[in-house]
Design a protein around this motif. Sequence first.
Motif, short mmCIF file in Angstrom:
data_model
loop_
_atom_site.label_atom_id
_atom_site.label_comp_id
_atom_site.label_asym_id
_atom_site.label_seq_id
_atom_site.Cartn_x
_atom_site.Cartn_y
_atom_site.Cartn_z
N LEU A 63 8.49 15.64 0.30
CA LEU A 63 8.86 14.27 0.65
C LEU A 63 7.62 13.39 0.75
CD1 LEU A 63 10.79 12.07 1.63
CD2 LEU A 63 10.58 13.01 3.93
N VAL A 64 6.60 13.88 1.45
CA VAL A 64 5.38 13.09 1.62
C VAL A 64 4.72 12.82 0.27
CG1 VAL A 64 3.05 13.12 2.58
CG2 VAL A 64 4.97 13.87 3.97
N ARG A 65 4.71 13.85 -0.60
CA ARG A 65 4.10 13.68 -1.91
C ARG A 65 4.82 12.61 -2.72
NH1 ARG A 65 3.82 18.52 -3.04
NH2 ARG A 65 5.78 18.82 -4.17
N ARG A 66 6.15 12.62 -2.67
CA ARG A 66 6.92 11.62 -3.41
C ARG A 66 6.70 10.24 -2.85
NH1 ARG A 66 12.50 15.13 -3.99
NH2 ARG A 66 11.84 16.42 -5.77
N ARG A 67 6.65 10.14 -1.52
CA ARG A 67 6.43 8.82 -0.92
C ARG A 67 5.03 8.29 -1.25
NH1 ARG A 67 11.05 9.80 -0.40
NH2 ARG A 67 10.80 8.75 -2.42
N LEU A 68 4.04 9.20 -1.27
CA LEU A 68 2.68 8.79 -1.62
C LEU A 68 2.62 8.30 -3.06
CD1 LEU A 68 0.46 11.50 0.09
CD2 LEU A 68 0.74 9.12 0.76
N ILE A 69 3.34 8.97 -3.94
CA ILE A 69 3.38 8.52 -5.34
C ILE A 69 3.99 7.12 -5.42
CG2 ILE A 69 4.43 8.96 -7.58
CD1 ILE A 69 4.16 11.94 -7.01
N ASP A 70 5.08 6.90 -4.66
CA ASP A 70 5.70 5.57 -4.65
C ASP A 70 4.74 4.51 -4.13
OD1 ASP A 70 7.99 6.72 -5.62
OD2 ASP A 70 8.97 6.90 -3.66
N LEU A 71 4.03 4.86 -3.02
CA LEU A 71 3.08 3.91 -2.47
C LEU A 71 1.93 3.65 -3.44
CD1 LEU A 71 2.88 5.14 1.24
CD2 LEU A 71 3.94 3.03 0.41
N ASP A 72 1.50 4.70 -4.14
CA ASP A 72 0.43 4.55 -5.11
C ASP A 72 0.84 3.59 -6.22
OD1 ASP A 72 -2.15 5.24 -6.23
OD2 ASP A 72 -1.04 6.36 -7.74
N ARG A 73 2.08 3.70 -6.67
CA ARG A 73 2.56 2.80 -7.71
C ARG A 73 2.60 1.36 -7.22
NH1 ARG A 73 7.61 6.65 -9.64
NH2 ARG A 73 6.37 8.12 -10.90
N VAL A 74 3.08 1.17 -5.99
CA VAL A 74 3.15 -0.18 -5.44
C VAL A 74 1.75 -0.76 -5.27
CG1 VAL A 74 3.83 -1.54 -3.42
CG2 VAL A 74 5.36 0.22 -4.30
N ALA A 75 0.84 0.05 -4.69
CA ALA A 75 -0.53 -0.42 -4.50
C ALA A 75 -1.20 -0.70 -5.84
CB ALA A 75 -1.34 0.61 -3.71
#
Length: 256
Positions: A63-75
């Motif tokens: 879950l954390v990995r997926r959320r980090l990927i999402d945040l990375d895309r947004v950033a």
Amino acid sequence: MRHEPAMGGSCPQDPVRDTRRPAEPGPIAWQTSPADAVPDEERGYAELRGPGAADTEGRLRTLVRRRLIDLDRVAGAAVKATAGRMNHALRLRFGPGTARFLGDVLVYQRHQAAIHTRVRDRIDAIDPALGRHPNRPVRVVAHSLSGVVAVDMATGTSPLWTEKLLTFGSQAAFFHVCDPRGGQLQPYAGDRRVALPPSLASWTSLWEPLDVLAFVASAVFQLHDGSSPTDVPVPHMATTGLWTHSAYCATSREFS
């Protein structure tokens, strides 16, 4: 007639009772797990709610990995948009001036002798002896690439004898480090400064901290008597903005 089942666990065929046709094979029903039925963006939360606690740590990492990927895309999208606007603004602000300067450099490097001759002709029109002898030196004020021309002429094999040189926003030191200017100047070795000849007796260099085309002289050169050229920082003024290469004309400081 009653039929008794046989002992032994097998069930014989009854021609009377077993008269139905075999069922037609239907479409295959794929069994789906609860996680498969959850959208991708919610699957991580569904995995956390899965049965058993043994895999909780692994599900949490997923879950954390997926959320980090999402945040990375947004950033990444935000940085791209901001950097794009900054790049556009900087190109509009710095592009024209930088392009003109680089064009001047290319022309000067290719037609250096002709440009020196033209400067000499303008001085000769005033006094043919001016700048040709130590007892008839000139005083020169030069901006940007003109400062490079003045240093080249004052340190050439047939120098323009210069009593005082005032440059602002000039690149003579930088150019000599990158490509030795020749004449009476030795190449810059890095461990000691380059001695200027007596034909350039005094040099004051103005530089603005935000001017990317301005370089100090004393870090590369020293005068023939062992003293240093005078580097004078010009305070930055907010009204000049980011392109400060032409801000020297607004200074009120006096130089002798």
